[in-house]
Design an enzyme around this catalytic site. Structure first.
Site, PDB file in Angstrom:
ATOM      1  N   GLU A 127       0.856  -1.193   0.000  1.00 24.22           N
ATOM      2  CA  GLU A 127       0.000   0.000   0.000  1.00 24.22           C
ATOM      3  C   GLU A 127       0.891   1.242   0.000  1.00 24.22           C
ATOM      4  O   GLU A 127       1.836   1.293   0.789  1.00 24.22           O
ATOM      5  CB  GLU A 127      -0.897   0.035   1.247  1.00 24.22           C
ATOM      6  N   GLY A 268       3.430   2.249  10.842  1.00 27.98           N
ATOM      7  CA  GLY A 268       3.156   1.418  12.017  1.00 27.98           C
ATOM      8  C   GLY A 268       2.955  -0.052  11.680  1.00 27.98           C
ATOM      9  O   GLY A 268       3.575  -0.927  12.280  1.00 27.98           O
ATOM     10  N   ASN A 272      -2.372  -6.390   5.364  1.00 25.64           N
ATOM     11  CA  ASN A 272      -2.451  -7.388   4.295  1.00 25.64           C
ATOM     12  C   ASN A 272      -3.348  -8.564   4.709  1.00 25.64           C
ATOM     13  O   ASN A 272      -3.273  -9.031   5.838  1.00 25.64           O
ATOM     14  CB  ASN A 272      -1.057  -7.945   4.006  1.00 25.64           C
ATOM     15  N   GLU A 305      -5.235  -2.969  12.759  1.00 21.37           N
ATOM     16  CA  GLU A 305      -4.954  -3.787  11.565  1.00 21.37           C
ATOM     17  C   GLU A 305      -5.942  -4.943  11.476  1.00 21.37           C
ATOM     18  O   GLU A 305      -6.408  -5.295  10.406  1.00 21.37           O
ATOM     19  CB  GLU A 305      -3.519  -4.310  11.569  1.00 21.37           C
TER      20      GLU A 305
END
Ligand code: B3K
Ligand code: ZN
Length: 878
Positions: A127, A268, A272, A305
């Site tokens: 990204e 950070g 995925n 995440e």
């Protein structure tokens, strides 16, 4: 500037690709300088694509090897390789398979985008636009494909081989020293969520069962020797998974969830699919090397995440303009999670501090942009506080306006309707409208108009009529490309506080809609009348910081002091303390004697000693506004030296006045033993360490001795680093020995040495810049590791207002030098550092001129600039 001027990308020009990519089979043969990637894609023309339309794929710094269509090697006439593209000139009209082979050098990849190496292990970051550094592809978020990844590498160097999705096959490659693994991800995803890891790593594992009974293997991979520092991250992951089931009804959707911690990472962490890759700073913790803030950071980032699995991965973004669709929403979700796990008001104050210190200055300066930007030159520069933090505030306002139930209905509809989509902000807003019947068209302006609205409130109480009137107006200053703005919908949570501290009742309200205890302000100016108010109230406005605005009200100093002690909303008690202190500090920085100092100090003392209050909350109330807060409040003609002196003077005054009381309170606050990172224990340490800060700043021998003892007896990093800060920043005898002792103790732990860099970089002595330069030669420092650079150079330029803004311009010149230096290897990191110039226009004239000169030095540099650095420089100078 020698760099090519990048072409701006515009939201208004969005068009889908002419071809869809249904599946991708990737085959990696890993070697440090010679990795071969074969990408086999099943491609088909979208409806409406005319036969023979060229297929143009993205690429960046790739070595092309070969290509074939449906198994037939392509001759040179069939394709074209440009600097950033691969073009298949006349693709078949029917679905076809395109196979492209590229060659990469992960070892030479210093940008940390695409496939690179960290401590000898292979990892990826795709990204926003890193996949194009692996193979030629439609590297944009609206092309969703099912990925299968085969990874082959040397068995000894890379015993661990990880990909997205579920493991399907692995084994030795006969006749070689290699082995391989195949991973399959059944969920279609955009290329930016692709990931691969190969290396020699240790791990910890747990089993998780989802609410519907599906088993999931959880693994966290770390460099060998760090396994026992990953437990807190695992604990955080399990709590996040449970929370998302309970609060949003979202379950995990693969058989395994892997996290890998690497030491070289630009940000950070990265979400995925099924294979989160983390900066090790947000995984590794033990009491001796990590502070309470680190533990909290790990909990938040692991949750963030993980939450992306639904908000980002299952529902992704149509294009990068929609970045806040996943980021703002996911930050909102991680804030909610932490609030539920810890103290909600304390978390709210901490989040608002971040918002005000990072996002407000961004919104007030040359880098201001809407939460959903409509144009960009370099998307990497839009992972900003505005997209993340203000983006989260917008979601929070939707919840405030719709209420808990309406919000949940809207979220449920969004998940149902858009699962598997690449969605837009319009889709998101529409889900709430359709679920609740609310018209959010005016609210949507928050996504397109930049700048922080200023809300002004003048009040009047009519004794005879028992009415309380508020004249409310809003104004938003011009921001880049936006001179005038329409009025926003501003939800103002409020209370009319009576003399006994409780909220007064009222009979009815005219002039604004009120929902529960929220006023909806919608116009440029409006008069709001509360009827049936039995006594003159003090208006407590923006409780819980219900909207990201600045508030100017006519609440007097006495009334602020009253709210500080009596408001039922803890956020506004803290806010009142900040408001009073800010006004005093501004007056002091302008050379006048502020009114009310002793009453303010008495009020601070009272809060500190109030055992009925959460210790973490008391610690927050003891923190004076930062130098940055004061600069922001001033807004123009900022003199950082005067601000520094004012703040230091007030701090010393508080320390001297309350010394005895703070000393006995310090002795009374005992964090529980043994060490535990829970919120209550962390709160006790925070309060004790805030008190220590004052004791050390008092200039008294007793205070100095307490700081030395605190350092010597510390059995955890929070206490040790707090004491080291005091010793170094107050120049207390023994500070040099303490610095040496700290470095010796932690020399094998880079993340702890980062704290040692920060302490020195944020020291306000006049020789700090020289010290920072010297430390760049320290064996523990490395220009190629983003954490080291951020801890030393980043802490100096962004966290040392006095020295960075030295009157001779030395800090500015240093920033331009190191920006150019870092830019040659890692443009994203360089552009991040350069953000320290975002408020340069608000400086007083001499510093403003010096800052401008330093920025112009960058733009006039001989070396070619990256798009990242040239974009920030250009916008700063515009
Ligand atoms: N989505 C990533 C950020 C990627 C940044 C690319 N320059 C981490 C996160 O917000 O979760
Ligand atoms: Zn995110």
């Amino acid at each position: 500037m020698r760099s090519e001027t990048a072409v701006p990308v515009k939201l208004s020009e969005y068009t889908p690709t002419p071809y869809a990519i249904k599946t991708v089979d990737l085959d990696f043969n890993l070697a440090p300088d010679n990795t071969i990637v074969v990408a086999r894609s099943a491609i088909e023309p979208r409806e409406g694509t005319s036969a023979g339309t060229p297929l143009v794929l993205n690429g960046d710094e790739l070595t092309f090897v070969s290509a074939s269509v449906n198994g037939e090697a392509l001759g040179e006439e069939a394709y074209a390789i440009g600097e950033t593209t691969f073009t298949l000139k006349t693709p078949p009209a029917e679905p076809f398979t395109l196979e492209i082979t590229t060659k990469l050098s992960p070892q030479a990849n210093t940008k940390l985008m695409g496939l690179y190496r960290s401590s000898g292990n292979y990892c990826t970051q795709c990204e926003a636009e890193g996949f194009r550094r692996i193979t030629y592809f439609y590297d944009r978020p609206d092309v969703l494909a099912v990925y299968t990844t085969r990874i082959e590498a040397n068995k000894l160097d890379c015993p661990v081989l990880l990909g997205n999705g579920n493991p399907v096959e692995s084994g030795d490659v006969e006749g070689t020293d290699n082995h391989y693994a195949v991973w399959h991800d059944p969920h279609p995803k955009p290329a930016y969520l692709f990931a691969l890891v190969a290396g020699n790593l240790g791990s910890i594992s747990e089993k998780y069962t989802t609410a519907s009974g599906k088993p999931v293997d959880l693994n966290i991979y770390v460099e060998h020797g760090n396994e026992d520092r990953a437990d807190w991250a695992m604990d955080s992951l399990i709590r996040s998974m449970r929370w998302d089931e309970k609060v949003f009804g979202r379950e995990y959707d693969l058989d395994v969830f892997n996290i890998v911690a690497v030491s070289d990472f630009n940000m950070g962490a990265m979400e995925n699919k099924g294979l989160n890759i983390f900066n090790d700073k947000y995984i590794l913790a033990d009491p001796d090397t990590a502070t309470d803030a680190d533990y909290e950071g790990i909990e938040t980032v692991v949750a963030h995440e993980y939450f992306h699995n639904w908000t980002g991965n299952r529902i992704t973004c149509r294009d990068w303009f929609q970045l806040c669709l996943k980021e703002g929403l996911t930050v909102f979700r991680d804030h909610e999670f932490s609030s539920d796990e810890r103290s909600r008001p304390v978390k709210r104050i901490a989040d608002v501090r971040v918002l005000k210190s990072h996002q407000f200055p961004e919104d007030a300066g040359p880098l201001a942009h809407p939460v959903r930007p409509d144009v960009y030159k370099e998307i990497s520069n839009f992972y900003t506080a505005t997209v993340y933090e203000k983006g989260s505030e917008l979601v929070s306002m939707i919840k405030t306006i719709l209420g808990e139930d309406g919000f949940r209905k809207g979220m449920d509809l969004y998940f149902d309707r858009h699962d598997g989509d690449a969605a837009t902000i319009e889709d998101f807003i529409k889900s709430f409208e359709d679920a609740t019947g609310e018209d959010l068209s005016q609210f949507a302006l928050w996504y397109s108009q930049s700048g922080t609205p200023e809300l002004t409130v003048a009040t009047h109480y009519d004794d005879a009529a028992q009415t309380f009137t508020m004249e409310v107006s809003q104004k938003t200053r011009p921001t880049p490309n936006q001179d005038s703005k329409k009025p926003f919908v501003i939800p103002v949570r409020f209370g009319l506080v009576g003399s006994d501290g409780s909220d007064l009742a009222y009979a009815k309200v005219e002039g604004a809609e009120v929902r529960g205890n929220v006023l909806l302000i919608k116009e440029d100016a409006q008069t709001i009348v509360f009827h049936g108010v039995s006594e003159k109230p003090v208006a407590s406005l923006l409780r819980e910081f219900s909207a990201p605005v600045t508030l100017k009200s006519d609440v007097t100093l006495d009334e602020q002091l009253f709210l500080m002690g009596s408001d039922s909303d803890p956020f506004n008690r803290w806010q009142a303390a900040q408001t009073v202190a800010t006004h005093m500090l501004i007056q002091m920085s302008e050379g006048s004697e502020p009114e009310g100092t002793s009453r303010f100090i008495a009020a601070i003392g009272k809060i500190a000693e109030d055992d009925a209050l959460d210790m973490a909350f008391r610690a927050l109330c003891l923190q004076l506004p930062t130098e940055g807060d004061i600069a922001r409040e001033l807004g123009s003609n900022v003199d950082p030296e005067a601000i520094y002196k004012a703040r230091r003077t007030l701090r010393q005054k508080i320390a001297e006045t309350l010394f005895d009381r703070f000393q006995s309170l310090y002795a009374r606050v005992e964090p529980a033993k043994p060490f535990s990172p829970d919120a209550a224990s962390a709160g006790a340490r925070a309060l004790r360490n805030s008190l220590l800060g004052y004791l050390a700043a008092s200039g008294k021998a007793d205070g100095a001795q307490i700081a030395r003892d605190h350092f010597e007896s510390a059995d955890n990093m929070s206490d040790r680093i707090a004491a080291l800060n005091c010793l170094v920043h107050e120049r207390i005898d023994g500070y040099q020995q303490a610095l040496v002792a700290f470095c010796d103790r932690h020399q094998k732990t880079p993340l702890a040495i980062d704290k040692w860099f920060v302490v020195q970089a944020t020291d306000t002595s006049s020789d700090t810049l020289e010290r920072v330069k010297e430390l760049t030669n320290h064996p523990a420092f490395s220009w190629s590791n983003p954490n080291r650079v951020r801890s030393l150079v980043g802490a100096f330029v962004a966290g040392n207002q006095r020295c960075f803004n030295a009157a001779d311009g030395s800090g500015y010149n240093y920033l331009s030098e190191i920006t150019l230096k870092i830019d040659r290897a890692n443009p994203q990191l360089a552009a991040r550092m350069l953000n320290a110039f975002r408020s340069w226009r608000a400086l007083e004239p001499t510093r403003r001129a010096l800052a401008e000169e330093a920025l112009r030095k960058i733009s006039a540099a001989e070396q070619p600039l990256s798009p990242d650095v040239s974009d920030i420089t250009e916008r700063c100078l515009q």
